[in-house]
Design an enzyme around this catalytic site. Structure first.
Site, PDB file in Angstrom:
ATOM      1  N   GLU A   1       0.906  -1.158   0.035  1.00 32.86           N
ATOM      2  CA  GLU A   1      -0.014   0.134  -0.002  1.00 32.86           C
ATOM      3  C   GLU A   1       0.873   1.321   0.011  1.00 32.86           C
ATOM      4  OE1 GLU A   1      -2.534   1.480  -0.734  1.00 32.86           O
ATOM      5  OE2 GLU A   1      -4.052   1.322   0.450  1.00 32.86           O
ATOM      6  N   ASP A   2       0.265   2.268  -0.499  1.00 30.23           N
ATOM      7  CA  ASP A   2       1.103   3.350  -0.579  1.00 30.23           C
ATOM      8  C   ASP A   2       0.957   4.296   0.831  1.00 30.23           C
ATOM      9  OD1 ASP A   2      -1.490   4.414  -0.567  1.00 30.23           O
ATOM     10  OD2 ASP A   2      -1.415   5.603  -2.341  1.00 30.23           O
TER      11      ASP A   2
HETATM   12  P1  IMP Z   1      -7.029   5.471   4.532  1.00 28.68           P
HETATM   13  O1  IMP Z   1      -7.750   6.871   5.243  1.00 28.68           O
HETATM   14  O2  IMP Z   1      -6.218   4.692   5.400  1.00 28.68           O
HETATM   15  O3  IMP Z   1      -8.277   4.732   4.327  1.00 28.68           O
HETATM   16  O4  IMP Z   1      -6.391   6.074   3.330  1.00 28.68           O
HETATM   17  C1  IMP Z   1      -7.219   5.872   2.057  1.00 28.68           C
HETATM   18  C2  IMP Z   1      -6.405   6.511   0.943  1.00 28.68           C
HETATM   19  O5  IMP Z   1      -6.521   7.910   1.072  1.00 28.68           O
HETATM   20  C3  IMP Z   1      -4.899   6.091   0.805  1.00 28.68           C
HETATM   21  O6  IMP Z   1      -4.904   4.961   0.143  1.00 28.68           O
HETATM   22  C4  IMP Z   1      -4.553   7.182  -0.065  1.00 28.68           C
HETATM   23  O7  IMP Z   1      -4.845   6.969  -1.423  1.00 28.68           O
HETATM   24  C5  IMP Z   1      -5.424   8.323   0.306  1.00 28.68           C
HETATM   25  N1  IMP Z   1      -4.537   9.208   1.344  1.00 28.68           N
HETATM   26  C6  IMP Z   1      -4.463   9.321   2.516  1.00 28.68           C
HETATM   27  N2  IMP Z   1      -3.614  10.083   2.823  1.00 28.68           N
HETATM   28  C7  IMP Z   1      -3.136  10.815   1.911  1.00 28.68           C
HETATM   29  C8  IMP Z   1      -2.140  11.738   1.660  1.00 28.68           C
HETATM   30  O8  IMP Z   1      -1.594  12.253   2.475  1.00 28.68           O
HETATM   31  N3  IMP Z   1      -2.005  12.038   0.260  1.00 28.68           N
HETATM   32  C9  IMP Z   1      -2.499  11.471  -0.800  1.00 28.68           C
HETATM   33  N4  IMP Z   1      -3.365  10.621  -0.501  1.00 28.68           N
HETATM   34  C10 IMP Z   1      -3.811  10.165   0.744  1.00 28.68           C
HETATM   35 MG    MG Z   2      -4.099   4.013  -1.873  1.00 26.24          MG
END
Ligand code: IMP
Ligand code: MG
Length: 180
Positions: A102-103
């Site tokens: 995951e990124d």
């Molecule tokens: P989650 O909130 O952990 O579910 O993250 C969901 C998705 O939001 C990640 O896979 C990213 O694609 C995006 N995301 C979260 N934080 C960032 C950020 O700081 N920059 C760009 N994308 C983000």
């Molecule tokens: Mg992502």
């Protein structure tokens, strides 16, 4: 490049490309040591993880496979909010050693959902490798197994991460400037 402007916002370098590559190589070395006989199946999460997945995969020396999946998120008709679905998993993961790539793990909503979905398919093991981890934003009891960098809960772009579609091609990871 020390600063970059994308759409209306200015970002500055947080993690330089060299440091990213060094860290990716360390994570790969760790995986190589622990997965020698396991033929791991890497599952890269599109879109954001494609660069990390490619760089990590290039440093893996044990027999392994890779495939890519997507977690789509759409607004449900119910007030319960976002409904997620897992797209593109066309391999049988029964009894396989899975490493999710995951990124970024931000709130953890995406990973919480994805890891639960994968667990139902009886893999031998599931580990999570994330390039970036924002523990202060995390809303779920999950702990990535391999972490590139732990960062503050601010918005990032670069190395696969986008701001409204742009910035994924930057080789460094940038953070929103305080006064921007
Ligand atoms: P989650 O909130 O952990 O579910 O993250 C969901 C998705 O939001 C990640 O896979 C990213 O694609 C995006 N995301 C979260 N934080 C960032 C950020 O700081 N920059 C760009 N994308 C983000
Ligand atoms: Mg992502």
């Amino acid at each position: 490049m020390q600063e970059v402007t994308i759409h209306d916002k200015t970002f500055e370098v947080l993690i330089a490309a060299n440091d990213i590559q060094q860290r990716v190589a360390q994570i790969a070395a760790d995986i190589n040591e622990n997965y020698a006989e396991k033929k791991p199946l890497f599952l890269g999460v599109l879109n954001g993880a494609f660069l990390f997945a490619a760089d990590l995969f290039k440093n893996i020396s044990v027999p392994c496979e890779i495939s890519f999946i997507r977690v789509s998120s759409y607004q449900g008709t119910q007030s319960s909010g976002k409904v997620k679905s897992l797209i593109g998993l066309n391999m049988d993961i029964n009894n396989r050693h899975i490493i999710v790539i995951e990124d970024i793990v931000d709130t953890g909503d995406t990973m919480q959902y994805l890891l639960a979905e994968l667990a139902q398919k009886n893999p031998a093991s599931v580990k999570l490798a994330t390039m970036v981890f924002k523990p202060e934003a995390l809303k779920h009891p999950l702990q990535p197994d391999f972490i590139g960098f732990t960062v503050p809960p601010d918005f990032l772009v670069g190395y696969g991460l986008d701001y409204d579609g742009l910035g994924r091609n930057l080789n460094d990871i940038f953070i929103l400037k305080n006064n921007a």
